[in-house]
Design a protein around this motif. Structure first.
Motif, PDB file in Angstrom:
ATOM      1  N   ILE A 129     -27.452 -10.914 -62.310  1.00 15.72           N
ATOM      2  CA  ILE A 129     -26.327 -10.612 -63.211  1.00 15.72           C
ATOM      3  C   ILE A 129     -25.016 -10.472 -62.440  1.00 15.72           C
ATOM      4  O   ILE A 129     -24.011 -11.111 -62.798  1.00 15.72           O
ATOM      5  CB  ILE A 129     -26.623  -9.349 -64.037  1.00 15.72           C
ATOM      6  CG1 ILE A 129     -27.849  -9.581 -64.937  1.00 15.72           C
ATOM      7  CG2 ILE A 129     -25.417  -8.976 -64.876  1.00 15.72           C
ATOM      8  CD1 ILE A 129     -27.671 -10.703 -65.932  1.00 15.72           C
ATOM      9  N   PRO A 130     -24.954  -9.631 -61.373  1.00 19.14           N
ATOM     10  CA  PRO A 130     -23.673  -9.553 -60.650  1.00 19.14           C
ATOM     11  C   PRO A 130     -23.272 -10.881 -60.019  1.00 19.14           C
ATOM     12  O   PRO A 130     -22.084 -11.212 -59.972  1.00 19.14           O
ATOM     13  CB  PRO A 130     -23.931  -8.475 -59.581  1.00 19.14           C
ATOM     14  CG  PRO A 130     -25.401  -8.331 -59.500  1.00 19.14           C
ATOM     15  CD  PRO A 130     -25.935  -8.669 -60.830  1.00 19.14           C
ATOM     16  N   TYR A 131     -24.255 -11.647 -59.531  1.00 19.95           N
ATOM     17  CA  TYR A 131     -23.914 -12.942 -58.939  1.00 19.95           C
ATOM     18  C   TYR A 131     -23.373 -13.891 -60.005  1.00 19.95           C
ATOM     19  O   TYR A 131     -22.379 -14.604 -59.779  1.00 19.95           O
ATOM     20  CB  TYR A 131     -25.142 -13.554 -58.272  1.00 19.95           C
ATOM     21  CG  TYR A 131     -24.887 -14.907 -57.660  1.00 19.95           C
ATOM     22  CD1 TYR A 131     -24.210 -15.024 -56.447  1.00 19.95           C
ATOM     23  CD2 TYR A 131     -25.312 -16.074 -58.279  1.00 19.95           C
ATOM     24  CE1 TYR A 131     -23.959 -16.256 -55.878  1.00 19.95           C
ATOM     25  CE2 TYR A 131     -25.071 -17.320 -57.720  1.00 19.95           C
ATOM     26  CZ  TYR A 131     -24.399 -17.407 -56.522  1.00 19.95           C
ATOM     27  OH  TYR A 131     -24.150 -18.634 -55.966  1.00 19.95           O
ATOM     28  N   ALA A 132     -24.001 -13.894 -61.180  1.00 20.21           N
ATOM     29  CA  ALA A 132     -23.507 -14.742 -62.264  1.00 20.21           C
ATOM     30  C   ALA A 132     -22.104 -14.325 -62.682  1.00 20.21           C
ATOM     31  O   ALA A 132     -21.255 -15.173 -62.997  1.00 20.21           O
ATOM     32  CB  ALA A 132     -24.468 -14.672 -63.454  1.00 20.21           C
ATOM     33  N   PHE A 137     -20.343 -17.484 -64.432  1.00 22.87           N
ATOM     34  CA  PHE A 137     -21.261 -18.258 -65.258  1.00 22.87           C
ATOM     35  C   PHE A 137     -21.167 -17.787 -66.703  1.00 22.87           C
ATOM     36  O   PHE A 137     -21.003 -16.590 -66.972  1.00 22.87           O
ATOM     37  CB  PHE A 137     -22.702 -18.100 -64.771  1.00 22.87           C
ATOM     38  CG  PHE A 137     -22.979 -18.766 -63.455  1.00 22.87           C
ATOM     39  CD1 PHE A 137     -22.166 -19.785 -62.973  1.00 22.87           C
ATOM     40  CD2 PHE A 137     -24.080 -18.402 -62.696  1.00 22.87           C
ATOM     41  CE1 PHE A 137     -22.426 -20.406 -61.761  1.00 22.87           C
ATOM     42  CE2 PHE A 137     -24.359 -19.012 -61.482  1.00 22.87           C
ATOM     43  CZ  PHE A 137     -23.523 -20.016 -61.012  1.00 22.87           C
ATOM     44  N   SER A 138     -21.290 -18.700 -67.622  1.00 24.79           N
ATOM     45  CA  SER A 138     -21.313 -18.343 -69.038  1.00 24.79           C
ATOM     46  C   SER A 138     -22.679 -17.753 -69.391  1.00 24.79           C
ATOM     47  O   SER A 138     -23.643 -17.910 -68.639  1.00 24.79           O
ATOM     48  CB  SER A 138     -21.055 -19.585 -69.894  1.00 24.79           C
ATOM     49  OG  SER A 138     -22.123 -20.499 -69.774  1.00 24.79           O
ATOM     50  N   PRO A 139     -22.801 -17.066 -70.545  1.00 31.49           N
ATOM     51  CA  PRO A 139     -24.119 -16.559 -70.945  1.00 31.49           C
ATOM     52  C   PRO A 139     -25.168 -17.666 -71.041  1.00 31.49           C
ATOM     53  O   PRO A 139     -26.331 -17.450 -70.701  1.00 31.49           O
ATOM     54  CB  PRO A 139     -23.843 -15.933 -72.309  1.00 31.49           C
ATOM     55  CG  PRO A 139     -22.407 -15.530 -72.255  1.00 31.49           C
ATOM     56  CD  PRO A 139     -21.722 -16.595 -71.442  1.00 31.49           C
ATOM     57  N   TYR A 193     -24.281 -25.112 -59.588  1.00 26.36           N
ATOM     58  CA  TYR A 193     -25.193 -24.451 -60.520  1.00 26.36           C
ATOM     59  C   TYR A 193     -26.623 -24.981 -60.430  1.00 26.36           C
ATOM     60  O   TYR A 193     -27.571 -24.177 -60.387  1.00 26.36           O
ATOM     61  CB  TYR A 193     -24.659 -24.591 -61.948  1.00 26.36           C
ATOM     62  CG  TYR A 193     -25.535 -23.949 -62.995  1.00 26.36           C
ATOM     63  CD1 TYR A 193     -25.587 -22.562 -63.129  1.00 26.36           C
ATOM     64  CD2 TYR A 193     -26.317 -24.732 -63.845  1.00 26.36           C
ATOM     65  CE1 TYR A 193     -26.400 -21.974 -64.083  1.00 26.36           C
ATOM     66  CE2 TYR A 193     -27.123 -24.149 -64.803  1.00 26.36           C
ATOM     67  CZ  TYR A 193     -27.172 -22.775 -64.921  1.00 26.36           C
ATOM     68  OH  TYR A 193     -27.964 -22.194 -65.869  1.00 26.36           O
ATOM     69  N   PRO A 194     -26.870 -26.294 -60.382  1.00 28.50           N
ATOM     70  CA  PRO A 194     -28.261 -26.761 -60.259  1.00 28.50           C
ATOM     71  C   PRO A 194     -28.954 -26.240 -58.996  1.00 28.50           C
ATOM     72  O   PRO A 194     -30.151 -25.946 -59.019  1.00 28.50           O
ATOM     73  CB  PRO A 194     -28.124 -28.289 -60.226  1.00 28.50           C
ATOM     74  CG  PRO A 194     -26.839 -28.565 -60.927  1.00 28.50           C
ATOM     75  CD  PRO A 194     -25.936 -27.426 -60.557  1.00 28.50           C
ATOM     76  N   ALA A 195     -28.198 -26.106 -57.901  1.00 25.11           N
ATOM     77  CA  ALA A 195     -28.786 -25.588 -56.668  1.00 25.11           C
ATOM     78  C   ALA A 195     -29.144 -24.112 -56.822  1.00 25.11           C
ATOM     79  O   ALA A 195     -30.148 -23.649 -56.263  1.00 25.11           O
ATOM     80  CB  ALA A 195     -27.821 -25.781 -55.503  1.00 25.11           C
ATOM     81  N   VAL A 196     -28.341 -23.352 -57.566  1.00 31.64           N
ATOM     82  CA  VAL A 196     -28.654 -21.947 -57.821  1.00 31.64           C
ATOM     83  C   VAL A 196     -29.970 -21.837 -58.582  1.00 31.64           C
ATOM     84  O   VAL A 196     -30.839 -21.005 -58.249  1.00 31.64           O
ATOM     85  CB  VAL A 196     -27.515 -21.275 -58.604  1.00 31.64           C
ATOM     86  CG1 VAL A 196     -27.902 -19.851 -59.003  1.00 31.64           C
ATOM     87  CG2 VAL A 196     -26.235 -21.254 -57.779  1.00 31.64           C
ATOM     88  N   LEU A 197     -30.146 -22.684 -59.602  1.00 32.79           N
ATOM     89  CA  LEU A 197     -31.405 -22.680 -60.344  1.00 32.79           C
ATOM     90  C   LEU A 197     -32.580 -22.997 -59.420  1.00 32.79           C
ATOM     91  O   LEU A 197     -33.632 -22.350 -59.477  1.00 32.79           O
ATOM     92  CB  LEU A 197     -31.346 -23.709 -61.480  1.00 32.79           C
ATOM     93  CG  LEU A 197     -30.478 -23.362 -62.694  1.00 32.79           C
ATOM     94  CD1 LEU A 197     -30.480 -24.516 -63.680  1.00 32.79           C
ATOM     95  CD2 LEU A 197     -30.975 -22.092 -63.371  1.00 32.79           C
ATOM     96  N   ALA A 198     -32.395 -23.988 -58.558  1.00 30.41           N
ATOM     97  CA  ALA A 198     -33.468 -24.378 -57.643  1.00 30.41           C
ATOM     98  C   ALA A 198     -33.822 -23.235 -56.699  1.00 30.41           C
ATOM     99  O   ALA A 198     -35.005 -23.009 -56.402  1.00 30.41           O
ATOM    100  CB  ALA A 198     -33.047 -25.620 -56.852  1.00 30.41           C
ATOM    101  N   VAL A 199     -32.811 -22.514 -56.208  1.00 33.34           N
ATOM    102  CA  VAL A 199     -33.061 -21.390 -55.299  1.00 33.34           C
ATOM    103  C   VAL A 199     -33.946 -20.345 -55.962  1.00 33.34           C
ATOM    104  O   VAL A 199     -34.926 -19.858 -55.365  1.00 33.34           O
ATOM    105  CB  VAL A 199     -31.724 -20.764 -54.845  1.00 33.34           C
ATOM    106  CG1 VAL A 199     -31.952 -19.375 -54.251  1.00 33.34           C
ATOM    107  CG2 VAL A 199     -31.035 -21.658 -53.830  1.00 33.34           C
ATOM    108  N   TYR A 200     -33.642 -20.018 -57.200  1.00 28.24           N
ATOM    109  CA  TYR A 200     -34.422 -18.981 -57.876  1.00 28.24           C
ATOM    110  C   TYR A 200     -35.802 -19.480 -58.273  1.00 28.24           C
ATOM    111  O   TYR A 200     -36.769 -18.703 -58.278  1.00 28.24           O
ATOM    112  CB  TYR A 200     -33.657 -18.456 -59.084  1.00 28.24           C
ATOM    113  CG  TYR A 200     -32.665 -17.373 -58.716  1.00 28.24           C
ATOM    114  CD1 TYR A 200     -33.086 -16.065 -58.520  1.00 28.24           C
ATOM    115  CD2 TYR A 200     -31.313 -17.662 -58.529  1.00 28.24           C
ATOM    116  CE1 TYR A 200     -32.197 -15.066 -58.159  1.00 28.24           C
ATOM    117  CE2 TYR A 200     -30.409 -16.671 -58.158  1.00 28.24           C
ATOM    118  CZ  TYR A 200     -30.859 -15.373 -57.980  1.00 28.24           C
ATOM    119  OH  TYR A 200     -29.986 -14.399 -57.611  1.00 28.24           O
TER     120      TYR A 200
END
Length: 260
Positions: A129-132, A137-139, A193-200
């Protein structure tokens, strides 16, 4: 919930260990995790819809009703097993069992391997949440990031549990430990953003290192050795190991009969 969850987790673990043996136990845990994570993903989606539709207060009330419904289903439809506390307080037995585990140096190391790295995952999840917010980032973008760790767990359940051999799962313990903590370092670089998803998603695969630890814990647990439970679980890799422990159990039985 934090106080009650260990009760259900412990009951589930005991039930699985009684009905499943050997490597089938690991596969059973994999299926159990698969169901849990799948339910978590569905729950996140339904919860998001309910918050939009009903608001947060009513959503919490619906969630409480869901817990009561789950308790009712467990009471009416799950099979009964032997009552653990029939010969004494379950609290005292739990404390004595924990003391026996703590007194086993090798087992303590394995427990730390299984439990302490969970902090990596908790840290990664707590920063979503804080990173977003920092990345603006939008909801609609934050929601998939929140679910990405669960998606990674789902992938781990599908691949590491049923597909990998027992030896491969054990060799993957160290790499998966690194996977739990290392990918989050890439977020310092503010990737797209796609890389952030991949990291998680990758981070979520790491917790399935526990599949490679199950045999080690079972073989070293004093609770398994009590009453020759090691023979019951049949977790040895070779037949002569099973024969050796069977011989030892027979010798101990004869000794007990002779001394009494």
């Amino acid at each position: 919930m934090a106080c009650l969850t260990p009760v259900t987790t412990g009951a589930t673990g005991r039930f699985l260990s009684e009905v499943l043996t050997g490597d089938v136990y690991v596969l059973g845990r994999s299926l159990h995790y698969l169901v849990v994570v799948g339910a978590q993903l569905v729950g996140m989606a339904v919860g998001g819809v309910l918050i939009v539709w009903l608001g947060p207060e009513w959503t919490v009330l619906v969630t409480a009703g869901g817990h009561l419904l789950a308790a009712l289903i467990s009471r009416l439809f799950l099979p009964y097993t032997e009552v653990v506390g029939a010969d004494g307080s379950i609290v005292r037995k739990t404390l004595r069992g924990n003391a026996a585990l703590v007194a086993t140096p090798e087992l303590i190391k394995l427990i730390m391997v299984q439990c302490l790295p969970a902090g990596y995952l908790a840290a990664a999840g707590s920063l979503v949440i804080p990173y977003a917010g920092q990345r603006a980032f939008s909801p609609a973008e934050t929601g998939p990031v929140l679910a990405a760790i669960s998606v990674g767990m789902l992938i781990g359940d599908l691949v590491i549990g049923p597909v990998c051999t027992p030896a491969t799962r054990e060799r993957l313990v160290l790499p998966l430990l690194l996977v739990m903590g290392a990918p989050s370092i890439a977020l310092v670089l503010d990737p797209p953003y796609p890389a952030v998803l991949a990291v998680y998603v990758i981070t979520g695969i790491g917790p399935r290192r526990t599949f490679g630890c199950h045999r080690w814990v079972i073989e070293r647990s004093p609770a398994r050795l009590t009453g020759y439970r090691r023979l019951t679980t049949r977790y040895e890799r070779t037949a002569h190991h099973v024969a050796a422990f069977l011989t030892l159990a027979a010798a101990l039985t004869c000794y007990k009969k002779h001394t009494t």
